[in-house]
Motif scaffolding. Structure first.
Motif, PDB file in Angstrom:
ATOM      1  N   ARG A 104      11.476   2.939 -16.404  1.00 10.39           N
ATOM      2  CA  ARG A 104      11.191   3.061 -17.837  1.00 10.39           C
ATOM      3  C   ARG A 104       9.849   3.777 -18.043  1.00 10.39           C
ATOM      4  NH1 ARG A 104      13.736  -0.903 -21.197  1.00 10.39           N
ATOM      5  NH2 ARG A 104      15.801  -1.327 -20.306  1.00 10.39           N
ATOM      6  N   LEU A 105       8.842   3.407 -17.232  1.00 11.33           N
ATOM      7  CA  LEU A 105       7.538   4.060 -17.346  1.00 11.33           C
ATOM      8  C   LEU A 105       7.638   5.552 -17.038  1.00 11.33           C
ATOM      9  CD1 LEU A 105       5.068   1.489 -15.734  1.00 11.33           C
ATOM     10  CD2 LEU A 105       5.395   1.960 -18.161  1.00 11.33           C
ATOM     11  N   ALA A 106       8.372   5.872 -15.995  1.00 10.99           N
ATOM     12  CA  ALA A 106       8.527   7.278 -15.611  1.00 10.99           C
ATOM     13  C   ALA A 106       9.200   8.075 -16.725  1.00 10.99           C
ATOM     14  CB  ALA A 106       9.339   7.377 -14.323  1.00 10.99           C
ATOM     15  N   ALA A 107      10.183   7.467 -17.385  1.00 12.00           N
ATOM     16  CA  ALA A 107      10.876   8.150 -18.475  1.00 12.00           C
ATOM     17  C   ALA A 107       9.947   8.412 -19.656  1.00 12.00           C
ATOM     18  CB  ALA A 107      12.080   7.314 -18.923  1.00 12.00           C
ATOM     19  N   LEU A 108       8.877   7.654 -19.733  1.00 11.38           N
ATOM     20  CA  LEU A 108       7.895   7.846 -20.802  1.00 11.38           C
ATOM     21  C   LEU A 108       6.753   8.759 -20.386  1.00 11.38           C
ATOM     22  CD1 LEU A 108       7.696   4.145 -22.070  1.00 11.38           C
ATOM     23  CD2 LEU A 108       8.717   6.085 -23.285  1.00 11.38           C
ATOM     24  N   GLY A 109       6.835   9.318 -19.169  1.00 16.45           N
ATOM     25  CA  GLY A 109       5.821  10.254 -18.707  1.00 16.45           C
ATOM     26  C   GLY A 109       4.661   9.617 -17.983  1.00 16.45           C
ATOM     27  N   LEU A 110       4.780   8.371 -17.601  1.00 22.16           N
ATOM     28  CA  LEU A 110       3.716   7.689 -16.868  1.00 22.16           C
ATOM     29  C   LEU A 110       4.085   7.587 -15.398  1.00 22.16           C
ATOM     30  CD1 LEU A 110       3.005   4.798 -19.379  1.00 22.16           C
ATOM     31  CD2 LEU A 110       1.523   6.740 -18.908  1.00 22.16           C
ATOM     32  N   SER A 111       3.149   7.986 -14.555  1.00 20.29           N
ATOM     33  CA  SER A 111       3.371   7.868 -13.116  1.00 20.29           C
ATOM     34  C   SER A 111       2.598   6.677 -12.586  1.00 20.29           C
ATOM     35  CB  SER A 111       2.919   9.144 -12.391  1.00 20.29           C
ATOM     36  OG  SER A 111       1.541   9.383 -12.620  1.00 20.29           O
ATOM     37  N   VAL A 112       3.188   5.967 -11.645  1.00 19.12           N
ATOM     38  CA  VAL A 112       2.593   4.764 -11.079  1.00 19.12           C
ATOM     39  C   VAL A 112       2.084   5.090  -9.694  1.00 19.12           C
ATOM     40  CG1 VAL A 112       3.015   2.379 -10.382  1.00 19.12           C
ATOM     41  CG2 VAL A 112       4.102   3.296 -12.440  1.00 19.12           C
ATOM     42  N   SER A 113       0.875   4.629  -9.363  1.00 22.01           N
ATOM     43  CA  SER A 113       0.272   4.936  -8.066  1.00 22.01           C
ATOM     44  C   SER A 113       1.048   4.255  -6.946  1.00 22.01           C
ATOM     45  CB  SER A 113      -1.180   4.467  -8.047  1.00 22.01           C
ATOM     46  OG  SER A 113      -1.233   3.054  -7.968  1.00 22.01           O
ATOM     47  N   ALA A 114       0.729   4.679  -5.740  1.00 24.59           N
ATOM     48  CA  ALA A 114       1.416   4.125  -4.573  1.00 24.59           C
ATOM     49  C   ALA A 114       1.028   2.679  -4.298  1.00 24.59           C
ATOM     50  CB  ALA A 114       1.114   4.983  -3.344  1.00 24.59           C
ATOM     51  N   ALA A 115      -0.094   2.226  -4.868  1.00 20.39           N
ATOM     52  CA  ALA A 115      -0.508   0.837  -4.659  1.00 20.39           C
ATOM     53  C   ALA A 115       0.565  -0.098  -5.205  1.00 20.39           C
ATOM     54  CB  ALA A 115      -1.838   0.571  -5.362  1.00 20.39           C
ATOM     55  N   PRO A 116       0.977  -1.079  -4.426  1.00 19.70           N
ATOM     56  CA  PRO A 116       2.070  -1.944  -4.878  1.00 19.70           C
ATOM     57  C   PRO A 116       1.674  -2.751  -6.115  1.00 19.70           C
ATOM     58  CG  PRO A 116       1.058  -2.821  -2.887  1.00 19.70           C
ATOM     59  CD  PRO A 116       0.486  -1.468  -3.082  1.00 19.70           C
ATOM     60  N   PRO A 117       2.523  -2.774  -7.127  1.00 16.38           N
ATOM     61  CA  PRO A 117       2.243  -3.607  -8.307  1.00 16.38           C
ATOM     62  C   PRO A 117       2.099  -5.074  -7.916  1.00 16.38           C
ATOM     63  CG  PRO A 117       4.017  -2.047  -8.769  1.00 16.38           C
ATOM     64  CD  PRO A 117       3.762  -1.985  -7.291  1.00 16.38           C
ATOM     65  N   ARG A 118       1.248  -5.781  -8.633  1.00 18.45           N
ATOM     66  CA  ARG A 118       0.993  -7.200  -8.354  1.00 18.45           C
ATOM     67  C   ARG A 118       1.682  -8.051  -9.414  1.00 18.45           C
ATOM     68  NH1 ARG A 118      -3.185  -4.086  -7.899  1.00 18.45           N
ATOM     69  NH2 ARG A 118      -4.153  -4.595  -9.911  1.00 18.45           N
ATOM     70  N   PRO A 119       2.441  -9.037  -9.004  1.00 24.00           N
ATOM     71  CA  PRO A 119       3.141  -9.873  -9.986  1.00 24.00           C
ATOM     72  C   PRO A 119       2.159 -10.601 -10.898  1.00 24.00           C
ATOM     73  CG  PRO A 119       4.027 -10.225  -7.788  1.00 24.00           C
ATOM     74  CD  PRO A 119       2.771  -9.422  -7.618  1.00 24.00           C
ATOM     75  N   LEU A 120       2.494 -10.679 -12.160  1.00 27.22           N
ATOM     76  CA  LEU A 120       1.730 -11.455 -13.118  1.00 27.22           C
ATOM     77  C   LEU A 120       2.177 -12.913 -13.095  1.00 27.22           C
ATOM     78  CD1 LEU A 120       1.850  -9.067 -16.218  1.00 27.22           C
ATOM     79  CD2 LEU A 120      -0.143  -9.498 -14.771  1.00 27.22           C
TER      80      LEU A 120
END
Length: 352
Positions: free
Chosen positions: A278-294
């Motif tokens: 969903r983020l990518a479809a909005l033009g946002l790229s996510v870094s290679a660092a693994p996301p941390r669960p909230l």
């Protein structure tokens, strides 16, 4: 049904000895009573006092409230919830300025024409600030009178509320309508508590309470059980860019939390892969660092319960439509973040 007899003398004597020293009681102008009563809807007194102080420092009178920008108003209201109250305050202030010269009308009927001012709030302003004979019947007062009269009528029934209101007015002394209404509210808030906790040993009316005499205190008041809340899963993405700013999203101008700011989210349950797509479809790229669960969190609104989970992640790109990148200082000091997101607020504000 027989009644408890006159209650005003004992009630007012108790109130003079036990009334809390609240700021709006020290200077009960119509404006102060109005704002305090709106704040105290759905909010405990202890939670509202600091907000009331800050609000009055920033907006000391009706014209100041009428001219206050929405973003500033919501920031002053931050943490109180039910933000429609703040919107209605401003709308009413603008109406008071245009129709009543900036002064609240000294009329029970005219007060009820203001946005967000119902019969109870109008009665509180009219009686406490203007000394007019008027009822101010809230949940506390309904509970007190249901027990005093040992009345098992459903207090959610409009006919029952009209009956209780007539009883209040029959008991209200003509020379002290404001203190009488305040005393009833105070008695319900401090002594005639809901559930199994009434403090009858501290009640000035215990000797004339018909429910106490009948042993039915814990059965009253009768009210319609609340409807079950809908459970709504919510996926929260606390996204931070290389400048240390977080992505904030503005909610729609209508509906739940209308027009307020929140961490970027989707009101549905998503897997991590779905959220990143969903983020990518909005033009946002996510870094290679693994996301941390909230840490999962929940927030209960009047009709829906949000069950939130998600991830904290690093992202880059322009803010999508309806969003912006905000520094921790801006998130803490400028944008109103509703209490629904208190579990994630430290991440957005740097602990401010």
């Amino acid at each position: 049904m027989s009644g408890p007899g006159p209650i005003a003398p004992a009630l007012l004597a108790w109130f003079r000895q036990n009334a809390r020293a609240l700021p709006f009681r020290q200077d009960p102008t119509p404006y102060h009573i109005w704002v305090s009563e709106i704040m105290l809807q759905q909010t405990r007194v202890a939670a509202a006092l600091e907000h009331y102080r800050r609000f009055m420092e920033a907006l000391p009178d009706v014209p100041a409230l009428a001219a206050c920008p929405d973003e500033e108003l919501f920031k002053l209201w931050e943490g109180l919830g039910y933000y429609s109250r703040a919107r209605n305050l401003k709308k009413a202030a603008q109406l008071v300025c245009s129709e009543y010269g900036g002064q609240l009308p000294a009329s029970f009927e005219e007060l009820q024409k203001l946005p967000g001012v119902g019969e109870y709030t109008a009665g509180a302003i009219a009686s406490i600030a203007f000394g007019l004979p008027a009822p101010a019947v809230d949940g506390n007062v309904l509970r007190v009178f249901a027990r005093l009269y040992n009345d098992g009528s459903n207090i959610a029934d409009p006919a029952a509320k009209r009956l209780f209101t007539r009883r209040v007015m029959d008991q209200q002394p003509a020379d002290a309508p404001g203190p009488f209404n305040e005393a009833l509210m105070e008695l319900g808030a401090l002594v005639c508590l809901p559930g199994g906790a009434p403090l009858c040993g501290e009640c000035p009316l215990a000797d004339r309470c018909l429910a106490k005499a009948a042993g039915t205190l814990l059965e009253l008041p009768v009210k319609t059980p609340p409807k079950a809340r809908r459970v709504q899963p919510v996926t929260v993405l606390v996204a931070r860019n290389a400048r240390g700013e977080h992505l904030l999203q503005k909610r729609p101008e209508t509906g739940l939390l209308a027009g307020l700011w929140q961490p970027f989210l989707f009101e549905e349950k998503l897997t991590l892969d779905e959220a990143l797509a969903r983020l990518a479809a909005l033009g946002l790229s996510v870094s290679a660092a693994p996301p941390r669960p909230l840490k999962p969190a929940k927030h209960i609104f009047s009709h829906v319960e949000w069950r939130m989970a998600g991830w904290q992640l690093e992202a880059a790109g322009d803010a999508p439509a309806g969003c912006l990148w905000a520094s921790p200082e801006e998130a803490a000091g400028r944008y109103a973040l509703p209490g629904a997101f208190k579990a994630y607020r430290p991440l957005l504000t740097g602990g401010r």
